[in-house]
Design an enzyme around this catalytic site. Structure first.
Site, PDB file in Angstrom:
ATOM      1  N   CYS A 144      -0.502   4.251   2.625  1.00  0.00           N
ATOM      2  CA  CYS A 144      -0.295   4.110   4.071  1.00  0.00           C
ATOM      3  C   CYS A 144       0.038   2.661   4.383  1.00  0.00           C
ATOM      4  O   CYS A 144       1.169   2.248   4.262  1.00  0.00           O
ATOM      5  CB  CYS A 144      -1.490   4.625   4.866  1.00  0.00           C
ATOM      6  SG  CYS A 144      -3.088   4.078   4.273  1.00  0.00           S
ATOM      7  N   SER A 145      -0.938   1.869   4.751  1.00  0.00           N
ATOM      8  CA  SER A 145      -0.657   0.458   5.007  1.00  0.00           C
ATOM      9  C   SER A 145      -1.948  -0.335   4.935  1.00  0.00           C
ATOM     10  O   SER A 145      -2.200  -1.184   5.776  1.00  0.00           O
ATOM     11  CB  SER A 145       0.001   0.275   6.357  1.00  0.00           C
ATOM     12  OG  SER A 145      -0.839   0.825   7.339  1.00  0.00           O
ATOM     13  N   CYS A 146      -2.777  -0.037   3.933  1.00  0.00           N
ATOM     14  CA  CYS A 146      -4.001  -0.805   3.739  1.00  0.00           C
ATOM     15  C   CYS A 146      -3.613  -2.271   3.582  1.00  0.00           C
ATOM     16  O   CYS A 146      -2.616  -2.589   2.926  1.00  0.00           O
ATOM     17  CB  CYS A 146      -4.740  -0.315   2.499  1.00  0.00           C
ATOM     18  SG  CYS A 146      -5.278   1.391   2.662  1.00  0.00           S
ATOM     19  N   CYS A 161       0.891  -1.160   0.000  1.00  0.00           N
ATOM     20  CA  CYS A 161       0.000   0.000   0.000  1.00  0.00           C
ATOM     21  C   CYS A 161       0.922   1.199   0.000  1.00  0.00           C
ATOM     22  O   CYS A 161       1.582   1.474   1.002  1.00  0.00           O
ATOM     23  CB  CYS A 161      -0.900   0.022   1.230  1.00  0.00           C
ATOM     24  SG  CYS A 161      -1.797   1.595   1.381  1.00  0.00           S
TER      25      CYS A 161
END
Lengths: 207, 105
Positions: free
Chosen positions: A112-114, A109
């Site tokens: 961000c950090s999906c 991602c």
């Protein structure tokens, strides 16, 4: 010395500053009726204990052993995954991407950090680092090499950028010599990293 | 057969889990969407990368905390002064509570 030590512990241990800050935010949100503290605790508990990559491993093992399930997973991964009881936030729009002899998939991602929480739990630290998020897109082979994976030139590396809407689950290749293994047993070979694409499924132990 | 693959500890610090769950619960209660949040958080992460040269993910939840405070203030759910005041109140509560007793505001 021991007197001083006693004094230091006379009151409750003061948590670190950010912990106090989070506690303040929670108090405020609960006071305002914006969140329910029991719901917050339930979420912490679920992600600490129940939700993790074992879920995704069961999906992969089922896909390896049940062609009809694999077909459903290809057509509509969200509902095929929820058949096994895994659904919820960040798992609403799942896409399964399959590795093959000439294609290796890897997920990131960049924003961000999906991450597909219902099947993998929360992401590891490296997945959240900006180094991984930026580099795997630019130089996927170099990054995979750092994870100990190298592929011949004729294997295409495909990088999937997750968003708040779409989450990807990599279906790693089934290891060789596992024809006799049942789905439950196969799930033990499916690592978290193999479902992100930075690892491969484990080889069965030589017996 | 191998034992199931052990996941990393999902939260390195208890407050990471609490912060994650608070954000999750706010979305669950319909105050904003996860997509609204990630857009805002993505900008904050990029700013942290540029300003603090943060690349290893170690300050991920610190950035999350700051971003959530700002996000809630922007949307008028809470304001920073209220958070400051409650943080001071919790700090005082810890300092006056005897060791072992439950800490209450």
């Amino acid at each position: 010395m021991s007197k001083k030590h006693d004094h230091d512990h006379a009151h409750a241990l003061l948590p670190p500053e950010p912990a106090l800050r989070v506690q303040a935010i929670e108090t405020l949100l609960v006071e305002k009726g914006l969140v329910d503290s029991a719901a917050v605790d339930a979420i912490v508990d679920a992600y600490s204990n129940d939700i993790g990559p074992r879920n995704g491993a069961l999906v992969v093992a089922r896909a390896w052993t049940d062609p009809e399930y694999l077909d459903r997973l290809r057509k509509d991964a969200t509902s095929a995954i929820s058949e096994l009881g895994f659904s919820g936030m960040q798992g609403e729009h799942m896409v399964a991407v399959e590795n093959s002899e000439n294609l290796h998939n890897v997920v990131v991602c960049t924003l961000c950090s999906c991450y597909p929480w219902p099947v993998l739990g929360l992401p590891p630290a490296w997945y959240k680092s900006s180094a991984y998020r930026a580099r795997v897109v630019r130089e996927p082979r170099a990054v995979l090499d750092e994870f100990g994976l190298s592929f011949p030139k004729d294997v295409e590396i495909r990088v999937w950028d997750s968003t708040a809407e779409v989450r990807y689950l990599v279906i790693p290749k089934r290891p060789v010599d596992t024809d006799a293994m049942a789905a439950d047993e196969l799930a033990g070979l499916v690592t978290r990293d193999s479902m992100i694409g930075t690892g491969l499924a484990l080889a069965p132990e030589a017996s | 057969m191998r034992p199931p693959v052990k996941p990393d500890r999902p939260f390195a610090e208890p407050w990471h889990g609490k912060l994650f769950a608070l954000t999750h619960a706010l979305v669950g209660a319909g105050h904003f969407t996860w997509s609204d949040w990630t857009t805002h958080f993505g900008v904050a992460l990029e700013r942290a990368r540029v300003l603090d040269n943060s690349t290893d993910g170690s300050d991920y939840y610190d950035t999350w905390l700051e971003a959530l405070e700002r996000f809630l203030a922007d949307r008028r759910h809470t304001d920073l002064d209220q958070i400051e005041a409650l943080e001071a109140a919790w700090t005082a509560a810890y300092l006056r509570t005897p060791h072992g007793a439950p800490v209450e505001l």
